[in-house]
Design a protein around this motif. Structure first.
Motif, mmCIF file in Angstrom:
data_model
loop_
_atom_site.group_PDB
_atom_site.id
_atom_site.type_symbol
_atom_site.label_atom_id
_atom_site.label_comp_id
_atom_site.label_asym_id
_atom_site.label_seq_id
_atom_site.Cartn_x
_atom_site.Cartn_y
_atom_site.Cartn_z
ATOM 1 N N SER A 135 0.777 -1.132 0.012
ATOM 2 C CA SER A 135 -0.093 -0.023 -0.048
ATOM 3 C C SER A 135 0.846 1.196 0.116
ATOM 4 O O SER A 135 0.209 2.249 -0.055
ATOM 5 N N LEU A 136 2.009 1.131 0.285
ATOM 6 C CA LEU A 136 3.211 2.207 0.279
ATOM 7 C C LEU A 136 3.253 2.891 -1.176
ATOM 8 O O LEU A 136 3.515 2.202 -1.994
ATOM 9 N N GLY A 137 3.308 4.041 -1.126
ATOM 10 C CA GLY A 137 3.912 4.816 -2.432
ATOM 11 C C GLY A 137 4.036 6.428 -2.327
ATOM 12 O O GLY A 137 4.035 6.622 -0.961
ATOM 13 N N VAL A 138 4.114 7.069 -3.244
ATOM 14 C CA VAL A 138 4.358 8.310 -3.140
ATOM 15 C C VAL A 138 3.670 9.176 -4.323
ATOM 16 O O VAL A 138 3.414 8.835 -5.327
ATOM 17 N N TYR A 139 3.170 10.416 -3.888
ATOM 18 C CA TYR A 139 2.109 11.109 -4.607
ATOM 19 C C TYR A 139 3.076 11.940 -5.444
ATOM 20 O O TYR A 139 4.291 12.503 -4.796
ATOM 21 N N LEU A 140 2.712 12.301 -6.685
ATOM 22 C CA LEU A 140 3.411 13.116 -7.587
ATOM 23 C C LEU A 140 2.753 14.616 -7.349
ATOM 24 O O LEU A 140 1.627 14.607 -7.157
ATOM 25 N N PHE A 141 3.435 15.722 -7.564
ATOM 26 C CA PHE A 141 2.921 17.065 -7.785
ATOM 27 C C PHE A 141 2.261 17.287 -9.023
ATOM 28 O O PHE A 141 2.598 16.401 -9.995
ATOM 29 N N PRO A 142 1.369 18.144 -9.062
ATOM 30 C CA PRO A 142 0.620 18.257 -10.533
ATOM 31 C C PRO A 142 1.288 18.592 -11.475
ATOM 32 O O PRO A 142 2.104 19.516 -11.451
ATOM 33 N N GLY A 143 1.323 17.783 -12.421
ATOM 34 C CA GLY A 143 2.111 18.023 -13.596
ATOM 35 C C GLY A 143 3.441 16.984 -13.814
ATOM 36 O O GLY A 143 3.934 16.891 -14.746
ATOM 37 N N GLU A 144 3.857 16.834 -12.405
ATOM 38 C CA GLU A 144 5.079 15.937 -12.496
ATOM 39 C C GLU A 144 4.820 14.454 -13.328
ATOM 40 O O GLU A 144 5.731 13.858 -13.688
ATOM 41 N N GLU A 145 3.528 14.131 -13.117
ATOM 42 C CA GLU A 145 3.618 12.875 -13.829
ATOM 43 C C GLU A 145 3.903 12.794 -15.306
ATOM 44 O O GLU A 145 4.071 11.685 -16.045
ATOM 45 N N ILE A 146 4.068 13.739 -16.072
ATOM 46 C CA ILE A 146 4.614 13.904 -17.483
ATOM 47 C C ILE A 146 5.800 13.185 -17.418
ATOM 48 O O ILE A 146 6.281 12.604 -18.502
ATOM 49 N N LEU A 147 6.614 12.863 -16.459
ATOM 50 C CA LEU A 147 7.930 12.501 -16.253
ATOM 51 C C LEU A 147 7.774 11.025 -15.929
ATOM 52 O O LEU A 147 8.821 10.371 -15.985
ATOM 53 N N PHE A 148 6.679 10.414 -15.834
ATOM 54 C CA PHE A 148 6.473 9.124 -15.257
ATOM 55 C C PHE A 148 5.780 8.222 -16.455
ATOM 56 O O PHE A 148 5.651 7.084 -16.275
ATOM 57 N N LEU A 149 4.832 8.825 -17.274
ATOM 58 C CA LEU A 149 4.115 8.185 -18.131
ATOM 59 C C LEU A 149 4.567 7.404 -19.359
ATOM 60 O O LEU A 149 4.527 7.981 -20.395
ATOM 61 N N LYS A 150 5.643 6.857 -19.012
ATOM 62 C CA LYS A 150 6.327 6.051 -19.910
ATOM 63 C C LYS A 150 6.530 4.758 -19.280
ATOM 64 O O LYS A 150 6.059 4.123 -18.494
ATOM 65 N N THR A 151 7.091 3.718 -20.412
ATOM 66 C CA THR A 151 7.176 2.420 -20.132
ATOM 67 C C THR A 151 8.323 1.586 -19.353
ATOM 68 O O THR A 151 8.674 0.820 -19.327
ATOM 69 N N THR A 152 8.799 2.675 -18.169
ATOM 70 C CA THR A 152 9.948 2.280 -17.350
ATOM 71 C C THR A 152 9.144 1.042 -16.306
ATOM 72 O O THR A 152 8.032 1.469 -16.202
ATOM 73 N N GLN A 153 9.853 0.202 -15.958
ATOM 74 C CA GLN A 153 9.297 -0.846 -15.381
ATOM 75 C C GLN A 153 9.381 -0.817 -13.687
ATOM 76 O O GLN A 153 8.958 -1.767 -13.154
ATOM 77 N N TRP A 154 10.274 0.058 -13.167
ATOM 78 C CA TRP A 154 10.360 -0.030 -11.779
ATOM 79 C C TRP A 154 9.286 0.523 -10.712
ATOM 80 O O TRP A 154 9.399 0.394 -9.584
ATOM 81 N N TYR A 155 8.332 0.772 -11.354
ATOM 82 C CA TYR A 155 7.058 1.398 -10.767
ATOM 83 C C TYR A 155 5.734 0.790 -11.312
ATOM 84 O O TYR A 155 5.672 0.927 -12.528
ATOM 85 N N THR A 156 4.700 1.256 -10.575
ATOM 86 C CA THR A 156 3.387 0.847 -11.107
ATOM 87 C C THR A 156 2.863 2.398 -10.811
ATOM 88 O O THR A 156 3.306 2.892 -9.871
ATOM 89 N N ILE A 157 1.799 2.884 -11.545
ATOM 90 C CA ILE A 157 1.162 4.303 -11.366
ATOM 91 C C ILE A 157 -0.290 4.099 -11.268
ATOM 92 O O ILE A 157 -0.930 3.399 -11.980
ATOM 93 N N GLU A 158 -0.802 4.727 -10.012
ATOM 94 C CA GLU A 158 -2.246 4.626 -9.842
ATOM 95 C C GLU A 158 -2.675 6.123 -10.190
ATOM 96 O O GLU A 158 -2.238 6.942 -9.779
ATOM 97 N N THR A 159 -4.187 6.179 -10.276
ATOM 98 C CA THR A 159 -4.727 7.396 -10.253
ATOM 99 C C THR A 159 -5.884 7.390 -9.312
ATOM 100 O O THR A 159 -6.553 6.356 -9.038
ATOM 101 N N HIS A 160 -5.842 8.415 -8.418
ATOM 102 C CA HIS A 160 -6.448 8.436 -7.246
ATOM 103 C C HIS A 160 -7.394 9.789 -7.374
ATOM 104 O O HIS A 160 -6.992 10.648 -7.959
ATOM 105 N N ASN A 161 -8.457 9.584 -6.847
ATOM 106 C CA ASN A 161 -9.407 10.771 -6.761
ATOM 107 C C ASN A 161 -9.160 11.586 -5.410
ATOM 108 O O ASN A 161 -9.420 11.005 -4.458
#
Ligand code: SF4
Ligand code: SF4
Length: 185
Positions: free
Chosen positions: A42-68
């Motif tokens: 359940s542990l993870g790290v929130y990105l700041f708004p707009g920081e996600e553009i550096l993460f929406l790629k196919t690197t495999q060391w993380y998974t990315i979730e979207t939260h409301n």
């Protein structure tokens, strides 16, 4: 308020690529406990708004979730979605999110709007020796984190989050957190 992209995260990554809280790798003391998944993953790290553009790629060391944000601890002005990174393995250091670069420090805004930098006082599922034992951090680390926060707080969406967190923090601490850095440091 829209979680708009007005922050240059690439620049902030360049500013923080080389800094560490201690000269030596502090993870050697604690076994890098802040990077380890818990048993429920359940542990993870929130990105700041707009920081996600550096993460929406196919690197495999993380998974990315979207939260409301309405379902989590965010001010009501934050718009859906917010991005949450979960690490599957140790990250390449130059790709780590900003929140990891700051740890164990965070920003706090006093009621008059003055920024102070503090040790992260939130309940964590692990004990960071730097916080627990109040180990002094590298001055360069503190100064650059303070500089980066001054840049981040120009973004009104981020400023709103820190105001929101600061009010809640003062309530739960029943007072002010201990100052690590202020503008007179
Ligand atoms: S828990 Fe604290 S001491 Fe351990 S690696 Fe993370 S920041 Fe360093
Ligand atoms: S992104 Fe890197 S520094 Fe941050 S928790 Fe994951 S492994 Fe640790």
């Amino acid at each position: 308020m829209k979680n708009s992209m007005i922050t240059d995260y690439r620049f902030l990554y360049r500013l923080t690529n080389h800094i560490t809280p201690q000269k030596e790798d502090c993870g050697l003391v604690c076994g890098k406990i802040c990077c380890k998944p818990d048993k429920d993953n359940s542990l993870g790290v929130y990105l700041f708004p707009g920081e996600e553009i550096l993460f929406l790629k196919t690197t495999q060391w993380y998974t990315i979730e979207t939260h409301n944000p309405k379902e989590y601890d965010f001010p009501e002005e934050w718009t859906n979605p917010v991005y949450f990174i979960k690490c599957k393995e140790p990250c390449p250091r130059e790709e780590r999110p900003l929140a990891c670069r700051f740890f164990p420090l965070t920003a706090h805004l006093l009621r008059d709007g003055e920024l102070i930098i503090i040790n992260e006082p939130a309940e964590l599922p692990y004990k960071c020796p730097l916080i627990e034992e109040k180990i002094p951090l590298e001055e360069e680390f503190i100064d650059i984190i303070a500089k980066v926060w001054q840049i981040l707080l120009v973004n009104p969406v981020i400023k709103r989050l820190i105001e929101f967190d600061s009010i809640n923090r003062e309530k739960s601490l029943a007072g002010l957190p201990e100052i690590v850095w202020n503008r007179y440091s």
